[in-house]
Every structure is written in C-alpha cells, then in structure tokens.
Design a protein around this motif. Structure first.
Motif, PDB file in Angstrom:
ATOM      1  N   THR A 154       0.846  -1.181   0.000  1.00  0.00           N
ATOM      2  CA  THR A 154       0.000   0.000   0.000  1.00  0.00           C
ATOM      3  C   THR A 154       0.889   1.241   0.000  1.00  0.00           C
ATOM      4  O   THR A 154       1.751   1.388   0.872  1.00  0.00           O
ATOM      5  CB  THR A 154      -0.913   0.020   1.247  1.00  0.00           C
ATOM      6  N   GLY A 155       0.703   2.123  -0.956  1.00  0.00           N
ATOM      7  CA  GLY A 155       1.493   3.347  -1.025  1.00  0.00           C
ATOM      8  C   GLY A 155       1.123   4.312   0.085  1.00  0.00           C
ATOM      9  O   GLY A 155      -0.052   4.543   0.351  1.00  0.00           O
ATOM     10  N   VAL A 156       2.124   4.848   0.761  1.00  0.00           N
ATOM     11  CA  VAL A 156       1.902   5.824   1.822  1.00  0.00           C
ATOM     12  C   VAL A 156       2.698   7.110   1.603  1.00  0.00           C
ATOM     13  O   VAL A 156       2.642   8.026   2.416  1.00  0.00           O
ATOM     14  CB  VAL A 156       2.227   5.239   3.220  1.00  0.00           C
ATOM     15  N   GLY A 157       3.449   7.170   0.516  1.00  0.00           N
ATOM     16  CA  GLY A 157       4.254   8.350   0.214  1.00  0.00           C
ATOM     17  C   GLY A 157       4.748   8.279  -1.220  1.00  0.00           C
ATOM     18  O   GLY A 157       4.485   7.315  -1.937  1.00  0.00           O
ATOM     19  N   ALA A 158       5.471   9.305  -1.612  1.00  0.00           N
ATOM     20  CA  ALA A 158       5.996   9.372  -2.980  1.00  0.00           C
ATOM     21  C   ALA A 158       7.050   8.290  -3.202  1.00  0.00           C
ATOM     22  O   ALA A 158       7.913   8.070  -2.358  1.00  0.00           O
ATOM     23  CB  ALA A 158       6.604  10.747  -3.237  1.00  0.00           C
ATOM     24  N   ALA A 159       6.965   7.635  -4.348  1.00  0.00           N
ATOM     25  CA  ALA A 159       7.938   6.594  -4.692  1.00  0.00           C
ATOM     26  C   ALA A 159       9.301   7.227  -4.969  1.00  0.00           C
ATOM     27  O   ALA A 159       9.389   8.308  -5.553  1.00  0.00           O
ATOM     28  CB  ALA A 159       7.463   5.823  -5.920  1.00  0.00           C
ATOM     29  N   PRO A 160      10.374   6.560  -4.548  1.00  0.00           N
ATOM     30  CA  PRO A 160      11.715   7.109  -4.773  1.00  0.00           C
ATOM     31  C   PRO A 160      12.119   6.999  -6.239  1.00  0.00           C
ATOM     32  O   PRO A 160      11.714   6.071  -6.939  1.00  0.00           O
ATOM     33  CB  PRO A 160      12.594   6.205  -3.902  1.00  0.00           C
ATOM     34  N   LYS A 161      12.908   7.961  -6.689  1.00  0.00           N
ATOM     35  CA  LYS A 161      13.389   7.967  -8.077  1.00  0.00           C
ATOM     36  C   LYS A 161      14.891   7.735  -8.164  1.00  0.00           C
ATOM     37  O   LYS A 161      15.363   7.094  -9.084  1.00  0.00           O
ATOM     38  CB  LYS A 161      13.044   9.300  -8.757  1.00  0.00           C
ATOM     39  N   ALA A 162      15.653   8.310  -7.230  1.00  0.00           N
ATOM     40  CA  ALA A 162      17.115   8.185  -7.296  1.00  0.00           C
ATOM     41  C   ALA A 162      17.732   8.571  -5.960  1.00  0.00           C
ATOM     42  O   ALA A 162      17.111   9.257  -5.143  1.00  0.00           O
ATOM     43  CB  ALA A 162      17.669   9.083  -8.395  1.00  0.00           C
ATOM     44  N   VAL A 163      18.975   8.151  -5.765  1.00  0.00           N
ATOM     45  CA  VAL A 163      19.755   8.524  -4.589  1.00  0.00           C
ATOM     46  C   VAL A 163      20.585   9.747  -4.951  1.00  0.00           C
ATOM     47  O   VAL A 163      21.276   9.747  -5.970  1.00  0.00           O
ATOM     48  CB  VAL A 163      20.677   7.369  -4.145  1.00  0.00           C
ATOM     49  N   SER A 164      20.512  10.778  -4.144  1.00  0.00           N
ATOM     50  CA  SER A 164      21.306  11.984  -4.375  1.00  0.00           C
ATOM     51  C   SER A 164      22.632  11.871  -3.628  1.00  0.00           C
ATOM     52  O   SER A 164      22.677  11.382  -2.495  1.00  0.00           O
ATOM     53  CB  SER A 164      20.535  13.209  -3.867  1.00  0.00           C
ATOM     54  N   LEU A 165      23.699  12.332  -4.241  1.00  0.00           N
ATOM     55  CA  LEU A 165      25.007  12.335  -3.578  1.00  0.00           C
ATOM     56  C   LEU A 165      25.206  13.585  -2.736  1.00  0.00           C
ATOM     57  O   LEU A 165      26.131  13.649  -1.925  1.00  0.00           O
ATOM     58  CB  LEU A 165      26.122  12.207  -4.620  1.00  0.00           C
ATOM     59  N   HIS A 166      24.327  14.567  -2.915  1.00  0.00           N
ATOM     60  CA  HIS A 166      24.440  15.817  -2.166  1.00  0.00           C
ATOM     61  C   HIS A 166      24.110  15.570  -0.690  1.00  0.00           C
ATOM     62  O   HIS A 166      23.060  15.057  -0.359  1.00  0.00           O
ATOM     63  CB  HIS A 166      23.491  16.865  -2.740  1.00  0.00           C
ATOM     64  N   GLY A 167      25.018  15.920   0.181  1.00  0.00           N
ATOM     65  CA  GLY A 167      24.797  15.783   1.614  1.00  0.00           C
ATOM     66  C   GLY A 167      24.886  14.358   2.125  1.00  0.00           C
ATOM     67  O   GLY A 167      24.521  14.076   3.258  1.00  0.00           O
ATOM     68  N   LEU A 168      25.395  13.441   1.299  1.00  0.00           N
ATOM     69  CA  LEU A 168      25.543  12.046   1.694  1.00  0.00           C
ATOM     70  C   LEU A 168      26.586  11.945   2.803  1.00  0.00           C
ATOM     71  O   LEU A 168      27.658  12.541   2.718  1.00  0.00           O
ATOM     72  CB  LEU A 168      25.983  11.219   0.484  1.00  0.00           C
ATOM     73  N   ARG A 169      26.255  11.189   3.843  1.00  0.00           N
ATOM     74  CA  ARG A 169      27.177  11.042   4.977  1.00  0.00           C
ATOM     75  C   ARG A 169      27.048   9.631   5.545  1.00  0.00           C
ATOM     76  O   ARG A 169      25.951   9.097   5.660  1.00  0.00           O
ATOM     77  CB  ARG A 169      26.835  12.064   6.053  1.00  0.00           C
ATOM     78  N   PHE A 170      28.182   9.022   5.901  1.00  0.00           N
ATOM     79  CA  PHE A 170      28.198   7.716   6.564  1.00  0.00           C
ATOM     80  C   PHE A 170      29.411   7.718   7.482  1.00  0.00           C
ATOM     81  O   PHE A 170      30.545   7.716   7.016  1.00  0.00           O
ATOM     82  CB  PHE A 170      28.309   6.600   5.522  1.00  0.00           C
ATOM     83  N   ASP A 171      29.195   7.755   8.789  1.00  0.00           N
ATOM     84  CA  ASP A 171      30.280   7.935   9.751  1.00  0.00           C
ATOM     85  C   ASP A 171      30.209   6.927  10.876  1.00  0.00           C
ATOM     86  O   ASP A 171      29.148   6.413  11.203  1.00  0.00           O
ATOM     87  CB  ASP A 171      30.200   9.331  10.394  1.00  0.00           C
ATOM     88  N   ARG A 172      31.356   6.729  11.503  1.00  0.00           N
ATOM     89  CA  ARG A 172      31.452   5.907  12.703  1.00  0.00           C
ATOM     90  C   ARG A 172      31.853   6.799  13.860  1.00  0.00           C
ATOM     91  O   ARG A 172      32.682   7.701  13.702  1.00  0.00           O
ATOM     92  CB  ARG A 172      32.496   4.820  12.504  1.00  0.00           C
ATOM     93  N   ASP A 173      31.244   6.540  15.028  1.00  0.00           N
ATOM     94  CA  ASP A 173      31.651   7.241  16.240  1.00  0.00           C
ATOM     95  C   ASP A 173      31.739   6.216  17.369  1.00  0.00           C
ATOM     96  O   ASP A 173      31.652   5.010  17.121  1.00  0.00           O
ATOM     97  CB  ASP A 173      30.695   8.397  16.570  1.00  0.00           C
ATOM     98  N   ALA A 174      31.893   6.672  18.591  1.00  0.00           N
ATOM     99  CA  ALA A 174      32.055   5.772  19.731  1.00  0.00           C
ATOM    100  C   ALA A 174      30.850   4.871  19.961  1.00  0.00           C
ATOM    101  O   ALA A 174      30.968   3.797  20.539  1.00  0.00           O
ATOM    102  CB  ALA A 174      32.348   6.582  20.990  1.00  0.00           C
ATOM    103  N   GLU A 175      29.686   5.285  19.518  1.00  0.00           N
ATOM    104  CA  GLU A 175      28.454   4.518  19.734  1.00  0.00           C
ATOM    105  C   GLU A 175      28.098   3.583  18.586  1.00  0.00           C
ATOM    106  O   GLU A 175      27.197   2.767  18.714  1.00  0.00           O
ATOM    107  CB  GLU A 175      27.288   5.482  19.978  1.00  0.00           C
ATOM    108  N   GLY A 176      28.730   3.735  17.431  1.00  0.00           N
ATOM    109  CA  GLY A 176      28.408   2.892  16.294  1.00  0.00           C
ATOM    110  C   GLY A 176      28.480   3.683  14.993  1.00  0.00           C
ATOM    111  O   GLY A 176      29.297   4.573  14.843  1.00  0.00           O
ATOM    112  N   TRP A 177      27.573   3.348  14.074  1.00  0.00           N
ATOM    113  CA  TRP A 177      27.561   3.947  12.754  1.00  0.00           C
ATOM    114  C   TRP A 177      26.280   4.733  12.533  1.00  0.00           C
ATOM    115  O   TRP A 177      25.218   4.372  13.055  1.00  0.00           O
ATOM    116  CB  TRP A 177      27.650   2.858  11.686  1.00  0.00           C
ATOM    117  N   SER A 178      26.354   5.778  11.713  1.00  0.00           N
ATOM    118  CA  SER A 178      25.153   6.525  11.326  1.00  0.00           C
ATOM    119  C   SER A 178      25.345   7.044   9.905  1.00  0.00           C
ATOM    120  O   SER A 178      26.467   7.256   9.447  1.00  0.00           O
ATOM    121  CB  SER A 178      24.887   7.680  12.292  1.00  0.00           C
TER     122      SER A 178
END
Length: 185
Positions: A154-178
């Motif tokens: 069941t659709g509940v929002g707009a379907a995704p079209k693409a992944v943007s590289l703008h503002g992409l972040r993937f980091d590790r800290d003392a508590e894990g990954w985000s």
C-alpha cells in the motif's frame, strides 16, 4: 508504479503515521541519532540500538539511519527508504536476492544498496521487505534483500526515483555507525 495507493476508508487498514521528524523505531525528533546509552542500559556492547527516521527536507526525502555496526546501519537505511513510501505489512515474501556491495567507503555501499532497492521497484515491480548485510570472510559486503510483489503493498508516500550524492554522509563514532542520505522523489 504497480503499488496500490492508500485510500482512507471507514475500515482504514493503516494506523496514523507519526510526524516525519519522529521515529517509531526508537529515535527521537531532531537531526541527531539517539544519544549514548545511559548507565545500566541493557543495550548491546559497543553501541546504540539500530533505527531510522525521516527528516524534513524541501521537495525530497531525507533519511537518517544508525546502528551498532556498518552492516546494521545499511540495513536500517533500506528499511527507512521503504517505509517512507509503502506499507508492506500484507506483502508475501517472494524470494531473497543477493547484492554484492562495493568494497571501500561505506558511502559507496549505501548508494549501491539503495539504488538496487529503487531499481527493483521500478523495473521488476518488486518491493524490498527486509534487508540484511554481512561481510563474509575473504569477500566484500553482501546485502540480502527479501522482496515481494509491489502490487501487494500500500502506497503511503511518494515513490523514490534516485539517490542523491548531495549531503551524503556515513560515519562511525564511539556509539556505532550513522548515515544520512537524500532521496529524489
């Protein structure tokens, strides 16, 4: 798109959704993952619990995900993406698909797995129901996506079209990954 759209009715099968800046999976409003565990909290050693949330963003979708490991954070990002546009509660699993993720920066693996979810939705009419990511000894990371027929969701929002590289972040800290990623809708 093969997915049926949510149409409110007196029998409405969907519960009310929380606001975009809150999380039903353990997060809290705002732009940061949950704080460190308080003393005595029964969480796995080395990290925060896993979860995801949508963050308000002009005209697009922004997802934050977190977990105690890189693999768990990737899986939560997939769950966050899918839950932003579909209720999959009634969808039957069809099969599990293995997707080899590129070795190297975590950002590359994130983009690859999210693009695969979008591709399968658009081209194969398959919606991802669950994701597990593992890194077997001697090999690169592999995502195992459990997929079903998108027409059953069941659709509940707009379907995704693409992944943007703008503002992409993937980091590790003392508590894990985000991670934080913007999705074009």
């Amino acid at each position: 798109m093969l997915m049926k759209r949510h149409n409110p009715s007196p029998r409405g099968r969907l519960p009310a959704r929380p606001p975009a800046d809150s999380s039903a999976r353990g997060g809290r409003g705002g732009a940061e993952p949950p704080p460190a565990s308080p003393p005595g909290d029964a969480r796995p050693r080395g990290g925060r619990p896993a979860g995801h949330r949508r963050v308000p963003h002009t005209a697009d979708l922004r997802i934050e995900a977190w977990g105690p490991t890189r693999e768990r954070c990737l899986a939560e990002a997939v769950r966050g993406l899918v839950s932003s546009f579909a209720d999959t509660a009634g969808v039957r699993p069809r099969r599990t698909v293995a997707v080899e993720l590129p070795p190297g920066p975590a950002e590359d693996a994130l983009v690859t797995v999210l693009e695969e979810v979008i591709y399968r939705l658009e081209v194969d009419g398959e919606i991802t129901l669950d994701a597990e990511v593992a890194e077997p000894p001697g090999g690169g990371p592999v995502a195992r996506l459990t997929v079903g027929d998108a027409a059953e969701a069941t659709g509940v929002g707009a379907a995704p079209k693409a992944v943007s590289l703008h503002g992409l972040r993937f980091d590790r800290d003392a508590e894990g990954w985000s991670c934080t990623v913007t999705i074009d809708v």
